[in-house]
Structure formats: structure tokens, C-alpha cells
Design a protein around this motif. Structure first.
Motif, PDB file in Angstrom:
ATOM      1  N   GLY A 276     -20.761 -18.302  14.231  1.00  0.00           N
ATOM      2  CA  GLY A 276     -19.923 -18.983  13.257  1.00  0.00           C
ATOM      3  C   GLY A 276     -18.758 -18.145  12.778  1.00  0.00           C
ATOM      4  O   GLY A 276     -18.608 -16.986  13.098  1.00  0.00           O
ATOM      5  N   ALA A 277     -17.907 -18.760  11.980  1.00  0.00           N
ATOM      6  CA  ALA A 277     -16.724 -18.084  11.463  1.00  0.00           C
ATOM      7  C   ALA A 277     -17.114 -16.983  10.491  1.00  0.00           C
ATOM      8  O   ALA A 277     -18.061 -17.098   9.736  1.00  0.00           O
ATOM      9  CB  ALA A 277     -15.806 -19.096  10.779  1.00  0.00           C
ATOM     10  N   ARG A 278     -16.351 -15.909  10.499  1.00  0.00           N
ATOM     11  CA  ARG A 278     -16.681 -14.750   9.676  1.00  0.00           C
ATOM     12  C   ARG A 278     -16.673 -15.087   8.183  1.00  0.00           C
ATOM     13  O   ARG A 278     -17.491 -14.589   7.424  1.00  0.00           O
ATOM     14  CB  ARG A 278     -15.682 -13.622   9.943  1.00  0.00           C
ATOM     15  N   LEU A 279     -15.741 -15.931   7.770  1.00  0.00           N
ATOM     16  CA  LEU A 279     -15.596 -16.200   6.343  1.00  0.00           C
ATOM     17  C   LEU A 279     -16.604 -17.221   5.830  1.00  0.00           C
ATOM     18  O   LEU A 279     -16.629 -17.530   4.648  1.00  0.00           O
ATOM     19  CB  LEU A 279     -14.166 -16.683   6.049  1.00  0.00           C
ATOM     20  N   ALA A 319       0.448 -13.057  10.349  1.00  0.00           N
ATOM     21  CA  ALA A 319      -0.015 -12.565   9.049  1.00  0.00           C
ATOM     22  C   ALA A 319       0.683 -11.278   8.648  1.00  0.00           C
ATOM     23  O   ALA A 319       0.584 -10.855   7.487  1.00  0.00           O
ATOM     24  CB  ALA A 319      -1.533 -12.343   9.085  1.00  0.00           C
ATOM     25  N   LEU A 320       1.404 -10.664   9.578  1.00  0.00           N
ATOM     26  CA  LEU A 320       2.107  -9.415   9.291  1.00  0.00           C
ATOM     27  C   LEU A 320       3.567  -9.633   8.940  1.00  0.00           C
ATOM     28  O   LEU A 320       4.137  -8.906   8.121  1.00  0.00           O
ATOM     29  CB  LEU A 320       2.015  -8.477  10.501  1.00  0.00           C
ATOM     30  N   VAL A 321       4.206 -10.605   9.589  1.00  0.00           N
ATOM     31  CA  VAL A 321       5.632 -10.863   9.366  1.00  0.00           C
ATOM     32  C   VAL A 321       5.847 -12.355   9.159  1.00  0.00           C
ATOM     33  O   VAL A 321       5.025 -13.183   9.567  1.00  0.00           O
ATOM     34  CB  VAL A 321       6.488 -10.375  10.564  1.00  0.00           C
ATOM     35  N   SER A 322       6.955 -12.693   8.535  1.00  0.00           N
ATOM     36  CA  SER A 322       7.271 -14.094   8.257  1.00  0.00           C
ATOM     37  C   SER A 322       8.794 -14.233   8.189  1.00  0.00           C
ATOM     38  O   SER A 322       9.534 -13.319   8.578  1.00  0.00           O
ATOM     39  CB  SER A 322       6.612 -14.543   6.951  1.00  0.00           C
ATOM     40  N   TYR A 458      -9.313  -6.277  18.892  1.00  0.00           N
ATOM     41  CA  TYR A 458      -9.411  -5.667  17.564  1.00  0.00           C
ATOM     42  C   TYR A 458      -8.024  -5.335  17.039  1.00  0.00           C
ATOM     43  O   TYR A 458      -7.058  -5.208  17.799  1.00  0.00           O
ATOM     44  CB  TYR A 458     -10.251  -4.390  17.610  1.00  0.00           C
ATOM     45  N   ILE A 459      -7.934  -5.215  15.740  1.00  0.00           N
ATOM     46  CA  ILE A 459      -6.770  -4.661  15.050  1.00  0.00           C
ATOM     47  C   ILE A 459      -7.281  -3.492  14.221  1.00  0.00           C
ATOM     48  O   ILE A 459      -8.271  -3.610  13.489  1.00  0.00           O
ATOM     49  CB  ILE A 459      -6.103  -5.700  14.134  1.00  0.00           C
ATOM     50  N   SER A 460      -6.615  -2.354  14.314  1.00  0.00           N
ATOM     51  CA  SER A 460      -7.039  -1.169  13.583  1.00  0.00           C
ATOM     52  C   SER A 460      -5.856  -0.640  12.783  1.00  0.00           C
ATOM     53  O   SER A 460      -4.743  -0.492  13.320  1.00  0.00           O
ATOM     54  CB  SER A 460      -7.556  -0.100  14.554  1.00  0.00           C
ATOM     55  N   ALA A 461      -6.077  -0.360  11.516  1.00  0.00           N
ATOM     56  CA  ALA A 461      -5.007   0.119  10.633  1.00  0.00           C
ATOM     57  C   ALA A 461      -5.665   0.714   9.391  1.00  0.00           C
ATOM     58  O   ALA A 461      -6.882   0.938   9.355  1.00  0.00           O
ATOM     59  CB  ALA A 461      -4.067  -1.035  10.265  1.00  0.00           C
ATOM     60  N   ASN A 462      -4.853   0.975   8.348  1.00  0.00           N
ATOM     61  CA  ASN A 462      -5.460   1.463   7.114  1.00  0.00           C
ATOM     62  C   ASN A 462      -6.203   0.323   6.419  1.00  0.00           C
ATOM     63  O   ASN A 462      -6.000  -0.853   6.714  1.00  0.00           O
ATOM     64  CB  ASN A 462      -4.424   2.112   6.195  1.00  0.00           C
ATOM     65  N   LYS A 463      -7.053   0.660   5.490  1.00  0.00           N
ATOM     66  CA  LYS A 463      -7.965  -0.321   4.912  1.00  0.00           C
ATOM     67  C   LYS A 463      -7.238  -1.427   4.168  1.00  0.00           C
ATOM     68  O   LYS A 463      -7.658  -2.593   4.189  1.00  0.00           O
ATOM     69  CB  LYS A 463      -8.955   0.379   3.972  1.00  0.00           C
ATOM     70  N   ASN A 464      -6.137  -1.114   3.513  1.00  0.00           N
ATOM     71  CA  ASN A 464      -5.401  -2.135   2.780  1.00  0.00           C
ATOM     72  C   ASN A 464      -4.881  -3.225   3.706  1.00  0.00           C
ATOM     73  O   ASN A 464      -4.942  -4.425   3.393  1.00  0.00           O
ATOM     74  CB  ASN A 464      -4.241  -1.505   2.008  1.00  0.00           C
ATOM     75  N   ILE A 465      -4.345  -2.816   4.858  1.00  0.00           N
ATOM     76  CA  ILE A 465      -3.833  -3.799   5.817  1.00  0.00           C
ATOM     77  C   ILE A 465      -4.965  -4.649   6.363  1.00  0.00           C
ATOM     78  O   ILE A 465      -4.857  -5.881   6.461  1.00  0.00           O
ATOM     79  CB  ILE A 465      -3.078  -3.085   6.948  1.00  0.00           C
ATOM     80  N   ILE A 466      -6.075  -4.013   6.748  1.00  0.00           N
ATOM     81  CA  ILE A 466      -7.189  -4.765   7.333  1.00  0.00           C
ATOM     82  C   ILE A 466      -7.777  -5.740   6.317  1.00  0.00           C
ATOM     83  O   ILE A 466      -8.097  -6.894   6.649  1.00  0.00           O
ATOM     84  CB  ILE A 466      -8.268  -3.801   7.859  1.00  0.00           C
ATOM     85  N   ASP A 467      -7.907  -5.320   5.058  1.00  0.00           N
ATOM     86  CA  ASP A 467      -8.420  -6.229   4.033  1.00  0.00           C
ATOM     87  C   ASP A 467      -7.520  -7.441   3.875  1.00  0.00           C
ATOM     88  O   ASP A 467      -7.989  -8.571   3.661  1.00  0.00           O
ATOM     89  CB  ASP A 467      -8.551  -5.495   2.702  1.00  0.00           C
ATOM     90  N   SER A 472      -5.781 -13.413   5.487  1.00  0.00           N
ATOM     91  CA  SER A 472      -4.551 -14.108   5.858  1.00  0.00           C
ATOM     92  C   SER A 472      -4.420 -14.338   7.358  1.00  0.00           C
ATOM     93  O   SER A 472      -3.632 -15.179   7.787  1.00  0.00           O
ATOM     94  CB  SER A 472      -3.324 -13.322   5.364  1.00  0.00           C
ATOM     95  N   GLY A 473      -5.172 -13.610   8.172  1.00  0.00           N
ATOM     96  CA  GLY A 473      -5.118 -13.821   9.616  1.00  0.00           C
ATOM     97  C   GLY A 473      -5.871 -15.078  10.015  1.00  0.00           C
ATOM     98  O   GLY A 473      -6.961 -15.362   9.515  1.00  0.00           O
ATOM     99  N   HIS A 474      -5.290 -15.854  10.913  1.00  0.00           N
ATOM    100  CA  HIS A 474      -5.895 -17.130  11.305  1.00  0.00           C
ATOM    101  C   HIS A 474      -7.217 -16.941  12.048  1.00  0.00           C
ATOM    102  O   HIS A 474      -8.092 -17.818  11.984  1.00  0.00           O
ATOM    103  CB  HIS A 474      -4.918 -17.915  12.184  1.00  0.00           C
TER     104      HIS A 474
END
Length: 672
Positions: A276-279, A319-322, A458-467, A472-474
Motif C-alpha cells: 500500500g501507499a506509504r502515507l 516537488a523541487l521546482v515550480s 531513491y532520492i537522497s539529500a539532507n533531512k529537511n529536503i527528504i521530509d 509534497s512528492g507525488h
């Protein structure tokens, strides 16, 4: 599973067009060899069974250092994956020399080639102080370009004539392209022209059905076409071929071994279905453990997994740019990146592939001019590049881009779909290859479908970005979570590369996880306590061996092809090796000749629209599962087919094939 078989590898190389289903492996006729093999087959099988037991510390599970070549080594007794009645092949031949107890390998030879020769190893990496040398793209003679354009012109003219005449003389065959009962055709004859009139002629080179493990070899399901590639009919036979077409860079796509054992144990505990979906609260402890392990492997603070590699880019970039942001993209970036940028609504500018001068000039322009019309400053500027470009085999000039990042203050996104696991002394991707701190990059993306023998990304970055991306990521809100077996395969293969430091499950051990330096081993507490750990995973020798074998194979093939006179675009250490054939007709003939040799070889051919119109190519994908003899077999085939098709258009000194094969170690270790 078929009965065990301990036959050795034979590599006949003569072209045999009359036998399209010729076997890759042939049986030796000597009764002495068969008798000798039978005498030690039981001992080999028993030794391999002991090696698979976790509690047996006396058995040999790692590949020992041998003075013998890889063609004179033993198997675990499971050297034939499929000998069903449909498969009329002979399987593997017996090795000439019976193995000793120290030469027993814990792998299936068809999945992961036996190679105990330590000379056939190399450690790839960019040494400090070395100057970056871009790959020089050689131009073919003018007659090659002219004949290529003429070929496409003839195909287009003849195709339109057939459409014009066919609609009038055989309208029943063009119903799907013509108006019917007041309805417009769903498909335009112009839009589908390339598929019908160009690709259809070479469609037998694509989507070939296979079965079994896509390891060192692959089992093809033979087929024929009674209607010129419109439909295919199985002929009831199978052909085992040398597999130079899979992204199995480290050879972890295996049906046996430590990773397979871990996955099997995980299936018993979690099952095989997605959760199932993570959320929606369906995350398992495996997801949390996997993301922590991935972050440790990459060298970043946190990571987010996705169940599909393509969707990792296409759902995370929006979710990163708009709107109001600018994306600067390399012109050869993958389609998933382009799709994600389109969905984001951000402006996009492209720069010439790997041209740092063009990138800096573009940065100066966009920073000084700002947004179109209003000239307001951009909300953010994101530069997106790939670590290893899958169609070109070129590496990103990461040191130069990081210097530009410090100077112009943009964000940097690196797609490591093909480089993670396949590059660097420790297999940690381009940052490891260039000996750079991964945290100098803002966002590192990668997939598990290549080096790790799994699926997803996967996407890997600092914790603030991943949170932020988790909400916000689809992919987090709408996509299914990764299934437990896939997660376990990822964790087991990563642990095999990293090595494992055995620690007790206590508070002090948990705190020590925070101070382990990148790229050190992972503590056992970072893995599920139930996961079986074989000795070669614990000491990291298995992963190191795979990395060094891949580096040797890649460097050997790249340099050998250039010395034979072929034009290639790839970097010396790239496991993706494109060989330029230019003419679309030659591309199809190359694929067919390789597949119908006495030793069938499966390769990938690529043409427009995946590449520019005139740069059709054959793309070799090497693996740690291949042996030096496998690369020799490929080189000999390329040498013969290249002469036949006039493909040797490269400049520089040329060597005879036998000299290249005999001096392989010297070629690999020489300085560029």
C-alpha cells in the motif's frame, strides 16, 4: 530446477548463419573428460552445500586467488538453469582440469562466471591531481554519413509509396489509418510512419523473449515471423546466449547466493505483495531500515525510496521546482528528467552535453537576465545532470560542476541511475569515483534496477529536503510502496558491497551508527536481525570482488574496441560501451549476426529517436558476472562482424586481436 551439471565453458566463434539456434555451449566428445567430471561432481556439490550453511566456518565461500584462467575453474554443480525438453542444447562442457577443494565457487557459472584470476581485477577511480580528460567524439568518413542519410531517404520514399499504393489497392490493410463510419482514425499514418516503415524492418532485434536469470548468460525463446515482423510465432526451442544486454552491472541478478537467501527468508516473514501507499500507514519496518541503509551507503543524511525508477524523477522534480524556477539540464538527460521538468511548470534551458564552458556561459546569462519579461530573479536555479549517461557511456565532469556551484550558488541534482554501485572504488557512484564529499551535492537520485538487481529508485539529500518530499512528492501520496522482497534484495546487495561490522544490539551500538565514516562498513544493527549473513557479505569481499571485476571488464572492452579501430563514445571506466554503426541497416545486421553465431551473443541496438538520427549504435552492457574470456569472445565477434560491415572507422593506432587478448592486463593497467 534441473539436475546438477558440472560442464565447462566452450566458446566457438565462427559465424554460422545457417544455424540460428546454435548453442552457446557444446559438449565435449571425450569420454575421458566425462568420466573425470563424474568422479569429482559429487565432491563439488557437497562442498558447495557446506559453503551455503551459515554455521560452517570451514567452507570456502569467497573466490580464491588462482593462477588458472577462468575457463579452468569449477562450478557449484548447478551449471545448467534449464534443460527442459524444449531446450535441445547440450549445456556446459566439462572443464579440462578437475578442480581442487580450494577452487569451489558458490555461484552458478551461467549466472556469474567463475574467475579466480586476480590479474583480471582493477580498481577504478579518479586519482587526486589527475586532469579530467573529456571523451573525444570521433567523426566518421564523409561517405559513411552520406550513405546513412541516403539509407533513411530511401526508406522514407519507399515507405510513402507503399502507403499511397496500399491505401488504394489493399484498403482492408489500412483500415486503422483511414476514416471509418464517420470516425477519424485513432492513429495518423504520418505519426506512425516511423514505426510501420522503419522500425518494423528491424523489429526482430528488439523485445526478444527470454526466460530465467539475466546473468552472464541468458536463455532466449526462439521465434520466427511469417509476416515480416508483424507477428511472431515460437518455434519450440531455446538458445542460451552470452548476455551483453542487461544492466546487471554487479551480477546481483542471481537465483542463488547470499542475496537470494536473504530474499527467500524475507518472503517467509513478509510475503511478496506490495503493502500500500506509504502515507496510508502501511509502511513496514523494512522501509525505515532500507532508507536509513541507503542514506548510509550514499553518504547523505536521509533517503526516500520509490517503487519505480522512472517515477522517482518524474514525481520528485515537480516537488523541487515550480513556476518561477529555472532548470538547467544537460541535453542528453534521460526522458524521466525531461518529463518531470515538464510537469513542474518551471522554465528549462539546456546546455551542450558535458560542456562546462557552455554551462558557465548559460549560468551567467540566466542569472543576469532573470525571468522572461519581468526580469525578476529566479526563485531557484536547479542544474540536473547524470552521473553516467546510458546512451553515451560518458561520465559527468563532477569536479568542474561543483566548482561552478560554489561560484554561482545553484542547486545541483545528480541522477545516478547507472553510476551508483557501478563506479568508484567502493561502488558509491560518481562522488566515490572522483573522491568527493557526497554532501557537496544537494540531491542524489538513483535506481535499484541496475547494479542491485532489484527495482525502484531513491532520492537522497539532507533531512529537511527528504521530509518535505515525503509529503509534497507525488510518489509518496499516490504510488504503491516497494514490496518486501525488493527491499530485502536492495539491502542485502548494499550490505554485500559495504561489508558489515558485527555489533551487539545495545544502546552503545545504536549510538555508534552515527559516527561511522563514509564509506565505511555498515553495522549489523542497521540490518534486520533475521537476515542471513554469509561470510563474504560480512567482510565485504564479495562486493569488492564484483566491483573490481566490473572495472576490469569495462576498461578492457573500452580500450580494446578502440585499438581494433571502432568508434566509441564511452569513458574508459564506463560499463556502458556504445559502438557506433551509423547506418540503420548495419545496426540490424550486426544484431542478427551476433545472435546467430556459433556462440550466440545478445546485444542492444539503439537508433532514433533514442539517439540522433545518424548515430545508430550497438550498446554493450558489461557485468561483473562476465569473465575475461567472455570479453574475448565478444571482441572476436566484433572484429569479424566489424570487418564484414566496414565499421572500423576510428583513428589512432590499431592492434591485431590476438595481441590485444594476450596483453589485456597491460592494456587495462596502463595510464590513459
Amino acid at each position: 530446477m534441473p539436475s546438477p551439471n558440472a560442464r565447462g565453458f566452450s566458446s566457438p566463434i565462427a559465424i554460422n548463419p545457417s544455424s540460428p539456434t546454435a548453442s552457446l555451449f557444446s559438449r565435449k566428445k571425450s569420454s575421458t573428460a566425462m568420466s573425470t567430471a563424474a568422479s569429482y561432481l559429487s565432491a563439488v556439490s557437497q562442498a558447495d552445500a557446506r559453503a551455503r550453511k551459515l554455521t560452517d566456518t570451514d567452507s570456502t565461500t569467497s573466490t580464491p586467488a588462482l593462477s588458472l584462467s577462468s575457463s579452468v575453474t569449477s562450478s557449484s554443480g548447478e551449471t545448467v538453469l534449464d534443460e527442459s525438453p524444449l531446450d535441445n542444447r547440450d549445456g556446459l562442457t566439462y572443464p579440462k582440469v578437475p578442480p581442487t577443494s580450494e577452487q569451489v565457487f558458490g555461484t552458478v557459472h551461467t549466472e556469474f562466471g567463475h574467475c579466480g584470476n586476480e590479474d583480471h581485477r582493477f580498481t577504478a577511480g579518479f586519482k587526486p591531481g589527475d586532469q579530467w580528460k573529456p571523451v573525444i567524439e570521433q567523426e566518421p568518413p564523409h561517405y559513411i554519413l552520406l550513405s546513412t542519410y541516403v539509407s533513411y531517404l530511401l526508406l522514407i520514399v519507399i515507405g510513402h509509396l507503399r502507403d499511397f499504393i496500399g491505401k488504394r489497392l489493399r484498403p482492408s490493410e489500412y483500415k486503422h489509418l483511414m476514416k471509418q463510419d464517420g470516425y477519424m482514425a485513432l492513429n495518423s499514418d504520418f505519426d506512425s510512419f516511423y514505426t510501420r516503415r522503419l522500425k518494423l524492418r528491424i523489429d526482430d532485434c528488439f523485445a526478444y523473449p527470454t526466460t530465467g536469470v539475466p546473468g552472464r548468460t541468458i536463455l532466449l525463446i526462439d521465434r520466427s515471423s511469417p509476416d515480416y515482423n508483424r507477428t511472431y510465432v515460437p518455434v519450440g526451442t531455446r538458445t542460451r546466449a552470452l548476455n551483453i544486454s542487461s544492466y546487471n552491472y554487479l551480477g546481483f541478478a542471481q537465483g542463488t547466493g547470499g542475496c537470494a537467501d536473504a530474499v527467500e527468508e524475507g518472503i517467509h516473514r513478509y510475503g511478496v505483495a506490495t503493502c500500500g501507499a506509504r502515507l496510508e500507514g502501511a509502511s513496514l519496518d523494512l522501509h525505515t531500515q532500507a532508507e536509513a541503509l541507503i542514506a548510509r551507503f550514499i553518504g547523505m543524511e536521509d533517503a526516500l525510496v520509490s517503487s519505480m525508477g522512472f517515477a522517482t524523477n518524474s514525481t520528485i522534480i515537480p516537488a523541487l521546482v515550480s513556476k518561477g524556477c529555472l532548470v538547467i539540464s544537460d541535453e542528453l538527460n534521460h526522458a524521466s528528467i525531461r518529463f518531470g521538468v515538464r510537469l513542474s511548470g518551471a522554465n528549462v534551458r539546456m546546455f551542450k552535453h558535458n560542456d562546462m564552458g557552455a554551462l558557465e556561459q548559460l549560468l551567467r546569462e540566466v542569472i543576469s537576465q532573470g525571468q522572461p519579461k519581468t526580469h525578476r530573479p529566479w526563485k531557484k536555479i536547479l542544474v540536473i545532470v547524470e552521473g553516467l549517461y546510458s546512451m553515451e557511456g560518458t561520465l559527468v565532469n563532477l569536479p568542474a560542476i561543483v566548482e561552478l556551484k560554489k561560484k554561482y550558488k545553484f542547486y545541483l541534482f545528480v541522477d545516478e541511475a547507472h553510476s551508483i554501485g557501478a563506479l568508484g572504488p567502493n561502488g558509491r557512484g560518481v562522488c566515490d569515483y572522483f573522491n568527493m564529499d557526497p554532501r557537496s551535492i544537494d540531491i542524489l537520485m538513483g535506481t535499484f534496477t541496475k547494479s542491485f538487481g532489484a527495482a525502484g529508485g531513491y532520492i537522497s539529500a539532507n533531512k529537511n529536503i527528504i521530509d518535505r518530499l515525503r509529503t509534497s512528492g507525488h510518489s509518496g501520496a499516490y504510488a504503491e510502496a516497494m514490496s518486501p522482497p525488493v527491499l530485502i534484495q536492495v539491502m542485502a546487495s548494499m550490505a554485500s558491497i559495504m561489508g558489515i561490522s558485527i555489533q551487539q544490539h545495545d544502546k552503545a551500538a545504536a549510538q555508534s551508527q552515527q559516527v561511522i565514516a563514509y564509506p565505511g562498513p555498515t553495522p549489523s544493527t542497521a540490518l534486520p536481525p533475521w537476515m542471513p549473513l554469509v561470510p563474504t557479505m560480512i567482510d565485504g569481499s564479495d562486493g569488492k570482488m564484483r566491483l573490481r571485476r566490473l572495472a576490469f571488464n569495462a576498461r578492457y572492452l573500452n580500450r580494446a574496441l578502440r585499438r581494433l579501430g571502432f568508434i566509441t563514445f564511452s569513458h574508459d571506466d564506463s560499463p556502458v560501451v556504445p559502438l557506433l554503426v551509423f547506418n540503420p541497416g548495419k545496426m540490424a545486421v550486426f544484431s542478427r549476426l551476433m545472435r546467430t553465431r556459433a556462440t550466440p551473443i545478445v546485444v542492444v541496438v539503439v537508433a532514433y529517436p533514442a539517439t540522433p538520427l545518424i548515430t545508430s549504435r550497438v550498446r554493450f552492457c558489461l557485468s561483473a558476472a562476465h569473465t575475461k574470456e567472455d570479453v574475448d569472445t565478444l571482441l572476436q565477434a566484433c572484429d569479424e562482424v566489424g570487418d564484414l560491415l566496414d565499421l572500423k572507422q576510428g583513428t589512432g593506432e590499431r592492434w591485431p586481436l590476438q595481441e590485444i587478448m594476450s596483453r589485456a592486463v597491460e592494456i587495462v593497467n596502463e595510464l590513459p
